[in-house]
Design a protein around this motif. Structure first.
Motif, PDB file in Angstrom:
ATOM      1  N   ARG A  30      11.125  43.153   5.454  1.00  0.00           N
ATOM      2  CA  ARG A  30      12.416  43.771   5.761  1.00  0.00           C
ATOM      3  C   ARG A  30      12.763  44.838   4.738  1.00  0.00           C
ATOM      4  N   ALA A  31      12.515  44.539   3.446  1.00  0.00           N
ATOM      5  CA  ALA A  31      12.817  45.507   2.390  1.00  0.00           C
ATOM      6  C   ALA A  31      11.923  46.741   2.501  1.00  0.00           C
ATOM      7  N   THR A  32      10.655  46.525   2.867  1.00  0.00           N
ATOM      8  CA  THR A  32       9.732  47.642   3.046  1.00  0.00           C
ATOM      9  C   THR A  32      10.169  48.525   4.196  1.00  0.00           C
ATOM     10  N   LEU A  33      10.521  47.905   5.328  1.00  0.00           N
ATOM     11  CA  LEU A  33      10.991  48.670   6.483  1.00  0.00           C
ATOM     12  C   LEU A  33      12.282  49.404   6.165  1.00  0.00           C
ATOM     13  N   ALA A  34      13.186  48.758   5.437  1.00  0.00           N
ATOM     14  CA  ALA A  34      14.449  49.402   5.070  1.00  0.00           C
ATOM     15  C   ALA A  34      14.195  50.622   4.191  1.00  0.00           C
ATOM     16  N   ILE A  75       5.952  51.746  -3.269  1.00  0.00           N
ATOM     17  CA  ILE A  75       6.385  52.561  -2.125  1.00  0.00           C
ATOM     18  C   ILE A  75       5.205  53.039  -1.277  1.00  0.00           C
ATOM     19  N   GLY A  76       4.002  52.547  -1.573  1.00  0.00           N
ATOM     20  CA  GLY A  76       2.843  52.961  -0.789  1.00  0.00           C
ATOM     21  C   GLY A  76       2.959  52.609   0.680  1.00  0.00           C
ATOM     22  N   LEU A  77       3.316  51.356   0.971  1.00  0.00           N
ATOM     23  CA  LEU A  77       3.439  50.937   2.372  1.00  0.00           C
ATOM     24  C   LEU A  77       4.616  51.603   3.076  1.00  0.00           C
ATOM     25  N   PRO A  78       5.799  51.713   2.460  1.00  0.00           N
ATOM     26  CA  PRO A  78       6.881  52.446   3.140  1.00  0.00           C
ATOM     27  C   PRO A  78       6.486  53.862   3.538  1.00  0.00           C
ATOM     28  N   ILE A  79       5.690  54.541   2.721  1.00  0.00           N
ATOM     29  CA  ILE A  79       5.253  55.895   3.051  1.00  0.00           C
ATOM     30  C   ILE A  79       4.323  55.865   4.262  1.00  0.00           C
ATOM     31  N   VAL A  80       3.382  54.921   4.280  1.00  0.00           N
ATOM     32  CA  VAL A  80       2.460  54.798   5.418  1.00  0.00           C
ATOM     33  C   VAL A  80       3.220  54.442   6.692  1.00  0.00           C
ATOM     34  N   GLU A  81       4.285  53.678   6.555  1.00  0.00           N
ATOM     35  CA  GLU A  81       5.068  53.262   7.720  1.00  0.00           C
ATOM     36  C   GLU A  81       5.879  54.403   8.335  1.00  0.00           C
ATOM     37  N   GLY A 154      -1.985  40.295  10.658  1.00  0.00           N
ATOM     38  CA  GLY A 154      -0.920  40.053  11.625  1.00  0.00           C
ATOM     39  C   GLY A 154       0.449  39.874  11.029  1.00  0.00           C
ATOM     40  N   VAL A 155       0.606  40.160   9.725  1.00  0.00           N
ATOM     41  CA  VAL A 155       1.917  40.018   9.107  1.00  0.00           C
ATOM     42  C   VAL A 155       2.354  41.357   8.535  1.00  0.00           C
ATOM     43  N   ASP A 156       3.399  41.350   7.710  1.00  0.00           N
ATOM     44  CA  ASP A 156       4.045  42.608   7.329  1.00  0.00           C
ATOM     45  C   ASP A 156       3.865  42.968   5.862  1.00  0.00           C
ATOM     46  N   GLY A 157       2.878  42.391   5.189  1.00  0.00           N
ATOM     47  CA  GLY A 157       2.709  42.621   3.769  1.00  0.00           C
ATOM     48  C   GLY A 157       1.850  43.831   3.443  1.00  0.00           C
ATOM     49  N   THR A 158       1.656  44.033   2.137  1.00  0.00           N
ATOM     50  CA  THR A 158       0.869  45.178   1.662  1.00  0.00           C
ATOM     51  C   THR A 158      -0.604  44.843   1.493  1.00  0.00           C
ATOM     52  N   GLU A 159      -0.986  43.599   1.714  1.00  0.00           N
ATOM     53  CA  GLU A 159      -2.367  43.182   1.446  1.00  0.00           C
ATOM     54  C   GLU A 159      -3.409  44.016   2.195  1.00  0.00           C
ATOM     55  N   PRO A 160      -3.246  44.293   3.497  1.00  0.00           N
ATOM     56  CA  PRO A 160      -4.258  45.110   4.178  1.00  0.00           C
ATOM     57  C   PRO A 160      -4.406  46.509   3.578  1.00  0.00           C
ATOM     58  N   LEU A 161      -3.301  47.141   3.234  1.00  0.00           N
ATOM     59  CA  LEU A 161      -3.364  48.482   2.658  1.00  0.00           C
ATOM     60  C   LEU A 161      -4.021  48.453   1.285  1.00  0.00           C
ATOM     61  N   GLN A 162      -3.709  47.448   0.487  1.00  0.00           N
ATOM     62  CA  GLN A 162      -4.370  47.316  -0.813  1.00  0.00           C
ATOM     63  C   GLN A 162      -5.875  47.128  -0.638  1.00  0.00           C
ATOM     64  N   ALA A 163      -6.264  46.261   0.299  1.00  0.00           N
ATOM     65  CA  ALA A 163      -7.687  46.000   0.530  1.00  0.00           C
ATOM     66  C   ALA A 163      -8.410  47.274   0.944  1.00  0.00           C
ATOM     67  N   LEU A 164      -7.804  48.047   1.836  1.00  0.00           N
ATOM     68  CA  LEU A 164      -8.429  49.285   2.296  1.00  0.00           C
ATOM     69  C   LEU A 164      -8.590  50.279   1.144  1.00  0.00           C
ATOM     70  N   CYS A 165      -7.542  50.453   0.359  1.00  0.00           N
ATOM     71  CA  CYS A 165      -7.594  51.425  -0.740  1.00  0.00           C
ATOM     72  C   CYS A 165      -8.628  51.029  -1.786  1.00  0.00           C
ATOM     73  N   TYR A 194      -3.603  55.302  -4.966  1.00  0.00           N
ATOM     74  CA  TYR A 194      -2.691  54.870  -3.897  1.00  0.00           C
ATOM     75  C   TYR A 194      -2.578  53.351  -3.850  1.00  0.00           C
ATOM     76  N   ALA A 195      -3.653  52.647  -4.216  1.00  0.00           N
ATOM     77  CA  ALA A 195      -3.555  51.192  -4.335  1.00  0.00           C
ATOM     78  C   ALA A 195      -2.530  50.816  -5.400  1.00  0.00           C
ATOM     79  N   ILE A 196      -2.462  51.596  -6.476  1.00  0.00           N
ATOM     80  CA  ILE A 196      -1.500  51.333  -7.547  1.00  0.00           C
ATOM     81  C   ILE A 196      -0.087  51.677  -7.093  1.00  0.00           C
ATOM     82  N   VAL A 197       0.058  52.762  -6.350  1.00  0.00           N
ATOM     83  CA  VAL A 197       1.382  53.105  -5.808  1.00  0.00           C
ATOM     84  C   VAL A 197       1.850  52.026  -4.837  1.00  0.00           C
TER      85      VAL A 197
END
Length: 340
Positions: A30-34, A75-81, A154-165, A194-197
Protein backbone atom coordinates in the motif's frame (compact mmCIF):
# COMPACT_ATOMS: atom_id res chain seq x y z
CA UNK A 1 15.27 -16.43 -29.48
CA UNK A 2 11.90 -18.13 -30.03
CA UNK A 3 12.63 -20.63 -27.26
CA UNK A 4 13.38 -17.80 -24.83
CA UNK A 5 10.12 -16.04 -25.71
CA UNK A 6 8.20 -19.29 -25.24
CA UNK A 7 9.88 -19.89 -21.89
CA UNK A 8 9.17 -16.41 -20.54
CA UNK A 9 5.55 -16.59 -21.74
CA UNK A 10 5.07 -20.00 -20.11
CA UNK A 11 6.52 -18.90 -16.79
CA UNK A 12 4.57 -15.64 -16.92
CA UNK A 13 1.34 -17.49 -17.69
CA UNK A 14 1.77 -19.94 -14.82
CA UNK A 15 2.55 -17.08 -12.47
CA UNK A 16 -0.63 -15.31 -13.55
CA UNK A 17 -2.74 -18.43 -13.08
CA UNK A 18 -1.46 -18.79 -9.52
CA UNK A 19 -1.77 -15.10 -8.67
CA UNK A 20 -4.43 -13.81 -6.30
CA UNK A 21 -5.03 -10.80 -8.61
CA UNK A 22 -5.20 -8.61 -5.50
CA UNK A 23 -3.00 -5.56 -5.25
CA UNK A 24 -1.83 -4.31 -2.85
CA UNK A 25 -1.84 -7.18 -0.37
CA UNK A 26 -0.12 -5.64 2.67
CA UNK A 27 1.10 -2.47 4.29
CA UNK A 28 4.34 -2.32 2.32
CA UNK A 29 2.48 -2.71 -0.95
CA UNK A 30 0.00 0.00 0.00
CA UNK A 31 2.82 2.41 0.88
CA UNK A 32 4.62 1.60 -2.38
CA UNK A 33 1.47 2.18 -4.43
CA UNK A 34 0.76 5.41 -2.54
CA UNK A 35 4.28 6.65 -3.30
CA UNK A 36 3.97 5.80 -6.99
CA UNK A 37 0.58 7.47 -7.24
CA UNK A 38 1.84 10.58 -5.46
CA UNK A 39 4.76 10.77 -7.88
CA UNK A 40 2.42 10.43 -10.85
CA UNK A 41 -0.39 12.77 -9.79
CA UNK A 42 1.24 15.25 -7.40
CA UNK A 43 4.96 15.08 -8.30
CA UNK A 44 5.90 14.31 -4.71
CA UNK A 45 7.10 11.35 -2.65
CA UNK A 46 4.88 12.29 0.28
CA UNK A 47 2.10 9.88 1.22
CA UNK A 48 -0.88 9.97 3.53
CA UNK A 49 0.10 10.60 7.16
CA UNK A 50 -1.76 7.46 8.17
CA UNK A 51 1.16 5.38 6.91
CA UNK A 52 3.30 6.87 9.69
CA UNK A 53 1.05 5.44 12.41
CA UNK A 54 1.80 2.17 14.18
CA UNK A 55 -0.14 -0.72 12.59
CA UNK A 56 0.68 -3.13 15.38
CA UNK A 57 4.14 -3.90 14.06
CA UNK A 58 5.97 -0.90 12.59
CA UNK A 59 4.94 2.22 10.65
CA UNK A 60 5.38 2.06 6.89
CA UNK A 61 6.41 5.71 6.73
CA UNK A 62 8.05 8.40 8.79
CA UNK A 63 7.25 12.07 9.20
CA UNK A 64 9.85 14.16 7.42
CA UNK A 65 11.33 17.56 8.17
CA UNK A 66 8.51 19.24 6.23
CA UNK A 67 5.83 17.58 8.37
CA UNK A 68 4.71 15.19 5.64
CA UNK A 69 4.97 11.40 5.67
CA UNK A 70 7.43 9.52 3.47
CA UNK A 71 7.52 5.76 2.92
CA UNK A 72 10.61 4.09 4.38
CA UNK A 73 11.14 1.61 1.57
CA UNK A 74 13.31 2.37 -1.45
CA UNK A 75 11.79 4.16 -4.42
CA UNK A 76 12.89 1.67 -7.08
CA UNK A 77 9.58 -0.20 -7.18
CA UNK A 78 7.37 2.93 -7.06
CA UNK A 79 9.23 4.22 -10.13
CA UNK A 80 8.73 0.92 -11.99
CA UNK A 81 5.05 0.98 -11.02
CA UNK A 82 4.47 4.41 -12.58
CA UNK A 83 3.38 3.27 -16.08
CA UNK A 84 1.21 0.54 -14.55
CA UNK A 85 -0.48 3.05 -12.23
CA UNK A 86 -1.00 5.45 -15.13
CA UNK A 87 -2.57 2.65 -17.19
CA UNK A 88 -4.81 1.62 -14.30
CA UNK A 89 -6.06 5.17 -13.76
CA UNK A 90 -6.65 5.63 -17.49
CA UNK A 91 -8.63 2.40 -17.73
CA UNK A 92 -10.70 3.48 -14.75
CA UNK A 93 -11.60 6.72 -16.50
CA UNK A 94 -12.32 5.15 -19.87
CA UNK A 95 -14.25 2.13 -18.61
CA UNK A 96 -15.97 3.79 -15.67
CA UNK A 97 -14.67 1.17 -13.25
CA UNK A 98 -13.49 1.76 -9.69
CA UNK A 99 -9.83 2.75 -9.56
CA UNK A 100 -9.11 0.04 -6.99
CA UNK A 101 -10.22 -2.65 -9.48
CA UNK A 102 -8.28 -1.36 -12.49
CA UNK A 103 -5.14 -0.69 -10.43
CA UNK A 104 -5.30 -4.18 -8.91
CA UNK A 105 -5.74 -5.78 -12.32
CA UNK A 106 -2.91 -3.90 -14.01
CA UNK A 107 -0.45 -4.02 -11.13
CA UNK A 108 -1.04 -7.75 -10.66
CA UNK A 109 0.81 -8.18 -13.96
CA UNK A 110 3.97 -6.48 -12.74
CA UNK A 111 5.69 -8.93 -10.40
CA UNK A 112 4.82 -12.01 -12.50
CA UNK A 113 6.42 -10.28 -15.49
CA UNK A 114 9.49 -9.18 -13.51
CA UNK A 115 9.89 -12.66 -12.00
CA UNK A 116 9.61 -14.32 -15.42
CA UNK A 117 12.33 -11.99 -16.72
CA UNK A 118 14.51 -12.89 -13.72
CA UNK A 119 14.15 -16.58 -14.64
CA UNK A 120 15.36 -15.80 -18.17
CA UNK A 121 18.36 -13.96 -16.74
CA UNK A 122 19.10 -17.06 -14.65
CA UNK A 123 18.98 -19.10 -17.87
CA UNK A 124 21.44 -16.74 -19.57
CA UNK A 125 23.63 -16.67 -16.48
CA UNK A 126 23.91 -20.46 -16.38
CA UNK A 127 24.68 -20.58 -20.08
CA UNK A 128 27.37 -17.91 -19.64
CA UNK A 129 29.22 -19.91 -16.99
CA UNK A 130 29.38 -22.95 -19.25
CA UNK A 131 26.18 -24.91 -18.67
CA UNK A 132 24.60 -26.72 -21.59
CA UNK A 133 21.31 -25.28 -22.93
CA UNK A 134 19.36 -28.12 -21.29
CA UNK A 135 21.06 -27.59 -17.93
CA UNK A 136 20.52 -23.84 -18.15
CA UNK A 137 16.85 -24.40 -19.01
CA UNK A 138 16.48 -26.80 -16.07
CA UNK A 139 18.07 -24.25 -13.74
CA UNK A 140 15.74 -21.49 -14.94
CA UNK A 141 12.67 -23.68 -14.40
CA UNK A 142 14.00 -24.77 -11.01
CA UNK A 143 14.46 -21.13 -10.04
CA UNK A 144 11.02 -20.15 -11.31
CA UNK A 145 9.10 -22.96 -9.57
CA UNK A 146 11.42 -24.46 -6.97
CA UNK A 147 12.32 -21.39 -4.93
CA UNK A 148 10.65 -18.45 -3.22
CA UNK A 149 10.42 -16.75 -6.63
CA UNK A 150 7.05 -18.39 -7.40
CA UNK A 151 5.44 -17.15 -4.20
CA UNK A 152 6.76 -13.60 -4.43
CA UNK A 153 5.80 -13.33 -8.08
CA UNK A 154 2.20 -13.18 -6.89
CA UNK A 155 2.51 -10.58 -4.15
CA UNK A 156 3.31 -6.88 -3.95
CA UNK A 157 6.86 -6.77 -2.58
CA UNK A 158 10.19 -5.67 -4.01
CA UNK A 159 11.73 -9.15 -4.01
CA UNK A 160 11.17 -9.88 -7.74
CA UNK A 161 12.67 -6.54 -8.80
CA UNK A 162 15.67 -7.04 -6.52
CA UNK A 163 16.21 -10.55 -7.90
CA UNK A 164 16.07 -9.31 -11.49
CA UNK A 165 18.48 -6.43 -10.87
CA UNK A 166 21.02 -8.52 -8.97
CA UNK A 167 20.93 -11.43 -11.42
CA UNK A 168 21.27 -9.03 -14.36
CA UNK A 169 24.19 -7.25 -12.71
CA UNK A 170 25.91 -10.59 -12.12
CA UNK A 171 25.27 -11.74 -15.70
CA UNK A 172 26.69 -8.59 -17.28
CA UNK A 173 29.69 -8.55 -14.98
CA UNK A 174 30.61 -12.15 -15.76
CA UNK A 175 30.14 -11.54 -19.48
CA UNK A 176 32.47 -8.54 -19.24
CA UNK A 177 35.30 -10.79 -18.10
CA UNK A 178 35.14 -12.84 -21.30
CA UNK A 179 33.76 -10.40 -23.88
CA UNK A 180 35.52 -7.25 -22.59
CA UNK A 181 32.93 -4.79 -23.88
CA UNK A 182 32.96 -1.70 -21.65
CA UNK A 183 29.19 -1.31 -21.84
CA UNK A 184 28.77 -4.61 -20.00
CA UNK A 185 30.63 -3.16 -17.02
CA UNK A 186 28.49 -0.03 -17.08
CA UNK A 187 25.30 -2.06 -17.43
CA UNK A 188 26.25 -4.26 -14.50
CA UNK A 189 26.82 -1.20 -12.34
CA UNK A 190 23.51 0.38 -13.38
CA UNK A 191 21.63 -2.84 -12.53
CA UNK A 192 23.36 -3.08 -9.16
CA UNK A 193 22.67 0.61 -8.49
CA UNK A 194 18.97 0.12 -9.21
CA UNK A 195 18.90 -2.85 -6.83
CA UNK A 196 20.25 -0.47 -4.18
CA UNK A 197 17.68 2.20 -5.04
CA UNK A 198 15.03 -0.52 -4.69
CA UNK A 199 16.43 -1.66 -1.35
CA UNK A 200 19.41 0.22 0.14
CA UNK A 201 20.55 -2.90 2.04
CA UNK A 202 21.78 -4.25 -1.30
CA UNK A 203 24.70 -1.83 -0.97
CA UNK A 204 26.50 -4.51 1.07
CA UNK A 205 27.04 -6.40 -2.20
CA UNK A 206 29.12 -3.62 -3.78
CA UNK A 207 32.48 -4.85 -2.37
CA UNK A 208 31.99 -8.37 -3.75
CA UNK A 209 30.98 -7.11 -7.19
CA UNK A 210 33.68 -4.43 -7.16
CA UNK A 211 36.47 -6.89 -6.30
CA UNK A 212 35.37 -9.16 -9.13
CA UNK A 213 35.43 -6.21 -11.54
CA UNK A 214 38.96 -5.37 -10.39
CA UNK A 215 40.09 -8.96 -10.89
CA UNK A 216 38.62 -8.96 -14.40
CA UNK A 217 40.58 -5.82 -15.23
CA UNK A 218 43.78 -7.25 -13.75
CA UNK A 219 43.42 -10.30 -15.97
CA UNK A 220 43.57 -8.00 -18.99
CA UNK A 221 46.98 -6.68 -17.80
CA UNK A 222 46.07 -3.06 -18.45
CA UNK A 223 48.24 -0.21 -17.31
CA UNK A 224 47.02 2.04 -14.49
CA UNK A 225 46.27 4.75 -17.03
CA UNK A 226 44.11 2.34 -19.01
CA UNK A 227 42.48 0.77 -15.94
CA UNK A 228 41.14 3.94 -14.32
CA UNK A 229 38.77 5.02 -17.15
CA UNK A 230 37.37 1.51 -17.49
CA UNK A 231 36.94 1.15 -13.74
CA UNK A 232 35.11 4.48 -13.66
CA UNK A 233 32.45 2.92 -15.85
CA UNK A 234 31.65 0.63 -12.95
CA UNK A 235 32.13 3.17 -10.17
CA UNK A 236 30.24 6.12 -11.68
CA UNK A 237 26.65 4.72 -11.64
CA UNK A 238 27.17 3.49 -8.09
CA UNK A 239 28.57 6.84 -6.98
CA UNK A 240 25.58 8.63 -8.52
CA UNK A 241 23.29 6.15 -6.76
CA UNK A 242 24.82 6.80 -3.34
CA UNK A 243 24.77 10.57 -3.84
CA UNK A 244 21.12 10.37 -4.87
CA UNK A 245 20.19 8.31 -1.80
CA UNK A 246 22.12 10.70 0.46
CA UNK A 247 20.25 13.66 -1.05
CA UNK A 248 16.93 11.80 -0.75
CA UNK A 249 17.53 11.10 2.94
CA UNK A 250 18.50 14.72 3.57
CA UNK A 251 15.51 16.05 1.63
CA UNK A 252 13.02 13.85 3.46
CA UNK A 253 14.46 13.48 6.95
CA UNK A 254 17.14 16.15 7.33
CA UNK A 255 20.16 13.83 7.43
CA UNK A 256 22.06 11.96 4.73
CA UNK A 257 22.21 8.92 7.03
CA UNK A 258 18.53 8.89 8.05
CA UNK A 259 16.59 6.33 6.02
CA UNK A 260 13.41 6.30 8.10
CA UNK A 261 14.08 2.85 9.51
CA UNK A 262 14.69 2.03 13.15
CA UNK A 263 18.12 3.38 14.27
CA UNK A 264 19.17 0.16 16.04
CA UNK A 265 17.80 -2.43 13.67
CA UNK A 266 20.86 -4.70 13.45
CA UNK A 267 21.07 -5.96 17.02
CA UNK A 268 20.05 -9.61 16.62
CA UNK A 269 22.42 -12.35 17.77
CA UNK A 270 24.42 -13.35 14.71
CA UNK A 271 24.41 -17.13 15.17
CA UNK A 272 20.70 -17.14 15.98
CA UNK A 273 20.02 -15.27 12.76
CA UNK A 274 22.21 -17.60 10.69
CA UNK A 275 20.46 -20.66 12.10
CA UNK A 276 17.05 -19.09 11.61
CA UNK A 277 17.62 -18.03 8.01
CA UNK A 278 19.27 -21.24 6.86
CA UNK A 279 18.21 -24.21 9.01
CA UNK A 280 15.21 -23.37 11.21
CA UNK A 281 11.94 -25.17 10.46
CA UNK A 282 10.06 -21.86 10.53
CA UNK A 283 12.17 -19.80 8.13
CA UNK A 284 15.12 -21.92 6.98
CA UNK A 285 15.88 -21.44 3.29
CA UNK A 286 16.71 -25.15 2.91
CA UNK A 287 13.04 -25.96 3.54
CA UNK A 288 11.60 -23.25 1.29
CA UNK A 289 14.06 -23.73 -1.58
CA UNK A 290 15.47 -27.26 -1.13
CA UNK A 291 17.42 -27.12 -4.38
CA UNK A 292 19.78 -24.63 -2.75
CA UNK A 293 21.44 -27.48 -0.86
CA UNK A 294 23.12 -28.21 -4.21
CA UNK A 295 24.67 -24.72 -4.37
CA UNK A 296 27.85 -25.66 -2.47
CA UNK A 297 28.34 -28.59 -4.85
CA UNK A 298 27.90 -26.31 -7.86
CA UNK A 299 30.34 -23.76 -6.47
CA UNK A 300 32.88 -26.51 -5.76
CA UNK A 301 32.64 -27.67 -9.38
CA UNK A 302 32.86 -24.09 -10.68
CA UNK A 303 36.08 -23.41 -8.80
CA UNK A 304 38.06 -25.41 -11.34
CA UNK A 305 37.29 -23.35 -14.41
CA UNK A 306 35.47 -20.31 -12.99
CA UNK A 307 37.09 -19.70 -9.63
CA UNK A 308 36.49 -15.95 -9.72
CA UNK A 309 32.80 -16.35 -10.49
CA UNK A 310 32.38 -18.99 -7.78
CA UNK A 311 34.10 -16.72 -5.27
CA UNK A 312 31.90 -13.76 -6.24
CA UNK A 313 28.69 -15.78 -5.80
CA UNK A 314 29.86 -17.27 -2.50
CA UNK A 315 31.07 -13.98 -1.00
CA UNK A 316 27.96 -12.07 -2.10
CA UNK A 317 25.67 -14.76 -0.67
CA UNK A 318 27.52 -14.96 2.65
CA UNK A 319 27.57 -11.16 2.92
CA UNK A 320 23.83 -10.94 2.37
CA UNK A 321 22.94 -13.68 4.83
CA UNK A 322 25.33 -12.25 7.42
CA UNK A 323 23.73 -8.81 7.15
CA UNK A 324 20.18 -10.01 7.74
CA UNK A 325 21.25 -12.46 10.41
CA UNK A 326 21.89 -9.35 12.51
CA UNK A 327 18.57 -7.72 11.61
CA UNK A 328 16.06 -7.69 14.47
CA UNK A 329 13.30 -8.89 12.11
CA UNK A 330 15.51 -11.35 10.24
CA UNK A 331 12.58 -13.57 9.23
CA UNK A 332 10.84 -10.81 7.28
CA UNK A 333 7.68 -10.67 9.37
CA UNK A 334 4.55 -12.62 8.47
CA UNK A 335 5.96 -13.72 5.14
CA UNK A 336 6.44 -17.03 3.34
CA UNK A 337 9.93 -18.23 4.14
CA UNK A 338 13.01 -16.06 4.76
CA UNK A 339 11.81 -13.09 2.70
CA UNK A 340 15.02 -11.12 2.86
Amino acid sequence: GAAIVLLVCTIFGIYLLSSSWRFPLGGDGRATLATSRSLLTHRTLAVDAGFASDEGFAPRAKIGVDGRAYAKAGIGLPIVELPFVATGLLLSTLAGLPESQTLAGVLSLLNPLVSACAAIVVFRLCHTVGCSPLTALSAAIAYAFGTLAWVYAGVDGTEPLQALCLALSLLLLIRFRSERHAWLLSGSSVALAYAIVTKPANAVLVPAFGLYALSALRARRLSLRETVPVLMRFASPLAICFLFLAWLNWFRFGSVLETGYEPHAFMNRFLDGIYGLVFSFNKGIVFYAPLLVLAPVGLWIMRRSQGGEAMLIAVASLTYVSLFARFYNWGGGWSWGPRY
